[in-house]
Design a protein around this motif. Sequence first.
Motif, short mmCIF file in Angstrom:
data_model
loop_
_atom_site.label_atom_id
_atom_site.label_comp_id
_atom_site.label_asym_id
_atom_site.label_seq_id
_atom_site.Cartn_x
_atom_site.Cartn_y
_atom_site.Cartn_z
N GLY A 134 -98.83 -83.62 35.63
CA GLY A 134 -99.10 -82.19 35.61
C GLY A 134 -100.43 -81.92 34.94
N ALA A 135 -100.93 -80.71 35.08
CA ALA A 135 -102.21 -80.32 34.52
C ALA A 135 -102.01 -79.38 33.35
CB ALA A 135 -103.07 -79.64 35.59
N ALA A 136 -102.95 -79.38 32.44
CA ALA A 136 -102.88 -78.50 31.27
C ALA A 136 -102.82 -77.04 31.70
CB ALA A 136 -104.08 -78.74 30.37
N GLU A 137 -103.42 -76.72 32.85
CA GLU A 137 -103.49 -75.34 33.32
C GLU A 137 -102.29 -74.93 34.17
OE1 GLU A 137 -107.18 -77.38 32.53
OE2 GLU A 137 -105.74 -77.73 34.16
N ARG A 138 -101.45 -75.88 34.54
CA ARG A 138 -100.29 -75.57 35.38
C ARG A 138 -99.23 -76.64 35.13
NH1 ARG A 138 -102.08 -74.40 41.21
NH2 ARG A 138 -103.49 -73.09 40.00
N MET A 139 -98.37 -76.37 34.18
CA MET A 139 -97.41 -77.38 33.72
C MET A 139 -96.12 -77.32 34.53
SD MET A 139 -97.89 -77.09 29.59
CE MET A 139 -99.54 -76.90 28.86
N PRO A 140 -95.60 -78.46 34.94
CA PRO A 140 -94.40 -78.49 35.79
C PRO A 140 -93.11 -78.46 34.99
CG PRO A 140 -95.24 -80.70 35.53
CD PRO A 140 -96.20 -79.80 34.79
N PHE A 141 -92.93 -77.41 34.18
CA PHE A 141 -91.75 -77.30 33.33
C PHE A 141 -91.20 -75.88 33.37
CE2 PHE A 141 -94.69 -80.38 31.31
CZ PHE A 141 -93.93 -81.54 31.51
N ALA A 142 -89.94 -75.78 33.00
CA ALA A 142 -89.29 -74.47 32.93
C ALA A 142 -89.78 -73.70 31.72
CB ALA A 142 -87.78 -74.66 32.85
#
Length: 277
Positions: A134-142
């Motif tokens: 994932g990226a710092a600008e778009r995190m793949p978490f809830a």
Amino acid sequence: MAFEAKDSFPVMRPAVRETYGPADLSREPVFAGGFINFGYWQGIDLTAPLGEAERIRSQQDLYRRVLDAAGPLERRRVLEVGCGLGMGCALALGEYRPAGVTGMDIHPAQLERARQAHAGLLDEAPERLGFVRGAAERMPFADAEFDAVVSVEAAQHFPDLAAFAGETARVLRPGGRVAVASFFTTDGAPARDGELALLLDTYAKGLDIARPVSALTDALTASGFAGARAESIGHRVWAGWDAWLSRLWAADTWPRNFLRAYERRILDYYVVTAHRP
């Protein structure tokens, strides 16, 4: 629950893709132990010959400095943004007794190295350690998935600090803390970018981005964090880093200019902290 992002995060900048992919910075002798940071050299005698043991300790101690700032972490869920080979994740898991640690990195090659390096831990306790792309600008978490977010010497690569701050606020539960260690310019003077590009190849080639530390504290505040502050730890970083570099690089080579940039008050090293109300 974490999910694996496929096409939802920004494309890596070319310098980041090369440095942490084919070039594999972790193989360089200057980054002994695979931590890939400049080190926190408090308590290490810089007048004595430095060896690999002192170098690894300095890198571990930088992680401890950040993890302490984000704590207490016992029975908490921790996210590291820009985890690299996951050495800091393993240190946190072994010393801070968290409920679990997730390492996130934008580079698939780094994540593969991390999974190989910590295969035993991943097999023994998959619920306590994981690595996610994932990226710092778009995190793949809830939303509100973590109690603490840490990042060690990665923010100098983040293209958008405001987006990083916003995502950090989103994935942190109320009362959660963020702690970031990285190097920034000491002020927002427009000449800083050019000055650093002349001194340091990492800025000239676009690997590191010149921004004042206030850009991060302001972004955290704008994202709803309270108590955002930046503490200079340069006096514990730059002299030791330069002493270690002197074993491998001559005084007139560009890596030795990190200390010069600090002495000229252009660049410094900070721990930035804040909490989500």
